[in-house]
Write a protein that holds these residues in place. Structure first.
Motif, mmCIF file in Angstrom:
data_model
loop_
_atom_site.group_PDB
_atom_site.id
_atom_site.type_symbol
_atom_site.label_atom_id
_atom_site.label_comp_id
_atom_site.label_asym_id
_atom_site.label_seq_id
_atom_site.Cartn_x
_atom_site.Cartn_y
_atom_site.Cartn_z
ATOM 1 N N ALA A 323 0.839 -1.298 -0.042
ATOM 2 C CA ALA A 323 -0.200 0.057 -0.053
ATOM 3 C C ALA A 323 0.694 1.227 0.040
ATOM 4 C CB ALA A 323 -0.993 0.029 1.243
ATOM 5 N N ILE A 324 1.838 1.253 0.819
ATOM 6 C CA ILE A 324 2.692 2.342 1.032
ATOM 7 C C ILE A 324 3.786 2.689 -0.567
ATOM 8 C CG2 ILE A 324 4.704 3.641 2.274
ATOM 9 C CD1 ILE A 324 3.660 2.283 4.873
ATOM 10 N N GLU A 325 4.066 1.478 -0.762
ATOM 11 C CA GLU A 325 4.919 1.427 -1.977
ATOM 12 C C GLU A 325 4.082 1.999 -3.189
ATOM 13 O OE1 GLU A 325 7.378 -1.712 -4.887
ATOM 14 O OE2 GLU A 325 5.894 -2.569 -3.482
ATOM 15 N N GLY A 326 2.995 1.680 -3.327
ATOM 16 C CA GLY A 326 2.064 2.235 -4.440
ATOM 17 C C GLY A 326 1.659 3.818 -4.310
ATOM 18 N N ASP A 327 1.878 4.279 -3.099
ATOM 19 C CA ASP A 327 1.485 5.396 -3.027
ATOM 20 C C ASP A 327 2.934 6.538 -2.542
ATOM 21 O OD1 ASP A 327 -0.604 7.649 -1.948
ATOM 22 O OD2 ASP A 327 0.394 7.424 -0.065
ATOM 23 N N SER A 328 3.315 6.775 -1.520
ATOM 24 C CA SER A 328 4.344 7.603 -1.482
ATOM 25 C C SER A 328 5.942 7.128 -1.400
ATOM 26 C CB SER A 328 4.400 8.626 -0.293
ATOM 27 O OG SER A 328 4.231 7.660 1.018
ATOM 28 N N ARG A 329 5.840 5.780 -1.329
ATOM 29 C CA ARG A 329 7.103 5.041 -1.070
ATOM 30 C C ARG A 329 7.636 5.384 0.176
ATOM 31 N NH1 ARG A 329 8.377 2.208 -5.634
ATOM 32 N NH2 ARG A 329 10.479 2.062 -4.945
ATOM 33 N N LYS A 330 7.044 6.126 1.023
ATOM 34 C CA LYS A 330 7.673 6.577 2.296
ATOM 35 C C LYS A 330 6.745 6.315 3.484
ATOM 36 C CE LYS A 330 10.387 10.122 2.250
ATOM 37 N NZ LYS A 330 10.506 11.633 1.850
ATOM 38 N N GLY A 331 6.916 5.801 4.619
ATOM 39 C CA GLY A 331 5.940 5.513 5.668
ATOM 40 C C GLY A 331 6.580 4.938 6.841
ATOM 41 N N THR A 332 5.619 4.478 7.774
ATOM 42 C CA THR A 332 5.753 3.531 8.924
ATOM 43 C C THR A 332 4.807 2.513 9.141
ATOM 44 O OG1 THR A 332 6.818 5.775 10.142
ATOM 45 C CG2 THR A 332 6.108 3.856 11.469
#
Length: 424
Positions: A323-332
């Motif tokens: 999910a994060i990879e397909g969006d901003s590629r940055k997260g926690t």
């Protein structure tokens, strides 16, 4: 590197390092750093090659190098073979003694290595000094022997410390390799057991298809229909039965291979989290995404259901990564565990794009997926969260819930009875 190349390399290093020396007792008798390096090279680079061959080539190389340096005026020793011979004899003697004292370098212990290196150093120096004294006329005294013993102790200590450090380093590398192999094997077993679970569920559906085909045959047998139709229904029932048998044999074969290769019966939850953390960070490195992981284990426990529990957590974490990879590629991504009122709660949350209200009711359905591979265009098969729900509810007798808000993230909460996880 071939043995011949290793021998030449060892002899070259030793010969060059022998030029770092100081003269004692006699103008032609030198104490050099090469005798520190020689046992180190013999026990590392030359571990699997002949000590005698190595030291013989080293003796010739040292002799030729000193002869060359003396002939061009770069050495104080005259370019005469008789004056240069004792140093070459030192390496020949060293090789003979080393071969006798340490016949097998691969099984030599430090208890044997240290005194052997000292003896080789001391006796070879005694012989060299004796030959040098014969040539130059210098006398050999007891004080000379004491100094040679002290020098041998000093050089043995340096060589021993280096070899001990090298041995410790190799041990750490082996341990790291073992841990990496352990993690890969554990995850492979987890994946296979997860697939076997679904294969067994499918075998039940195959049994149902076979039963329906046979009942169709029985129904057709009481009706006025062509015989070919009856035989077709019976043939379908027979073929499905054979497919089921092959399916079961495949399952049994995989289970046997797993049990033979990996026999870990139980594991603590903290160890499971360590494996999950290491493998997930490795995955993130491959994907080149900046995602940090936060783990919180409040109530550690031992469990025999570590494969299934790992499959549940790994799928939820991978779902958050995608999910994060397909969006901003940055997260926690945060993974939490706690014991509450007789139930273990496992919470996996992320600050990704969230799930829309339109998709949220369908995420646990078999085959449902909103993600696809951008490189191939293939849609993900959609068994991850379906498998998580099936494992939690059918194997653990627990429940799973999800809360998500578009733009803020998603929280999965798994609730499992403590008795379904804890080792009795």
């Amino acid at each position: 590197m071939k043995d011949r190349e290793k021998i030449l390399l060892i002899s070259a290093i030793t010969a060059l390092s022998s030029e770092l020396y100081w003269n004692v007792f006699a103008s032609d008798f030198r104490i050099s750093s090469s005798v520190i390096l020689l046992p180190i090279l013999l026990m590392t680079l030359g571990r699997n090659i002949s000590t005698m061959k190595t030291c013989a080539v080293t003796a010739c190389t040292v002799l030729l190098l000193r002869l060359l340096l003396a002939s061009v005026g770069l050495s104080e020793v005259p370019a005469r073979l008789i004056r240069l011979l004792p140093n070459a004899v030192f390496y020949l003697c060293y090789g003979i003694l080393f071969s006798v004292l340490i016949p097998n370098k691969n099984t030599c212990s430090f208890k044997l290595l240290f005194p052997s290196v000292f003896v080789c150093d001391f006796l070879s120096n005694i012989l060299e000094l004796g030959i040098t004294g014969r040539i130059t006329g210098a006398s050999f005294t007891l004080s000379s022997a004491v100094w040679l013993a002290l020098i041998a102790v000093f050089r043995t200590l340096f060589a021993g410390l280096f070899l001990a450090a090298e041995s410790q380093y190799r041990t750490l590398l082996k341990r790291e390799e073992h841990e990496n192999r352990y993690r890969r094997l554990f995850l492979m077993t987890t994946g296979l057991k997860n697939e076997i679970y679904f294969m067994k569920k499918n075998s039940e559906e195959i049994e149902s298809v076979m039963g329906n085909a046979y009942r169709l045959y029985e129904t057709l047998s009481g009706m006025d229909v062509p015989e070919e139709m009856k035989h077709t229904a019976l043939s379908i029932a027979h073929d499905v039965h054979e497919i089921k048998k092959d399916y079961i044999r495949i399952i049994q074969g995989i289970e046997q291979e797993i049990s033979e290769e990996y026999d870990e019966k139980r594991m603590s939850f903290q160890d499971l989290l360590k494996i999950l953390e290491a493998t997930t960070y490795h995955l993130l490195e491959e994907k080149d995404v900046k995602i940090s992981l936060q783990f919180q284990c409040r109530d550690d426990f031992m469990t025999e259901e570590h494969y299934e529990l790992m499959a549940v957590l790994k799928n939820m974490v991978n779902n958050a990564i995608e999910a994060i990879e397909g969006d901003s590629r940055k997260g926690t991504i945060r993974i939490e565990e706690q014991l509450q009122d007789g139930f273990y709660l496992f919470i996996v949350s992320d600050d990704g794009p969230g799930i829309s209200a339109r998709h949220l009711p369908n995420i646990f359905k078999m085959g449902y997926s909103t993600k696809f591979d951008h490189k191939t265009g293939n849609i993900y098969r959609g068994v991850g969260l379906y498998g998580v729900k099936a494992t939690v509810e059918e194997q653990f007798h627990g429940s799973i819930g999800v809360q998500s808000e578009p733009g803020k993230g998603t929280v999965f909460t798994v609730r499992i009875p403590a008795g379904s996880l804890e080792e009795v």
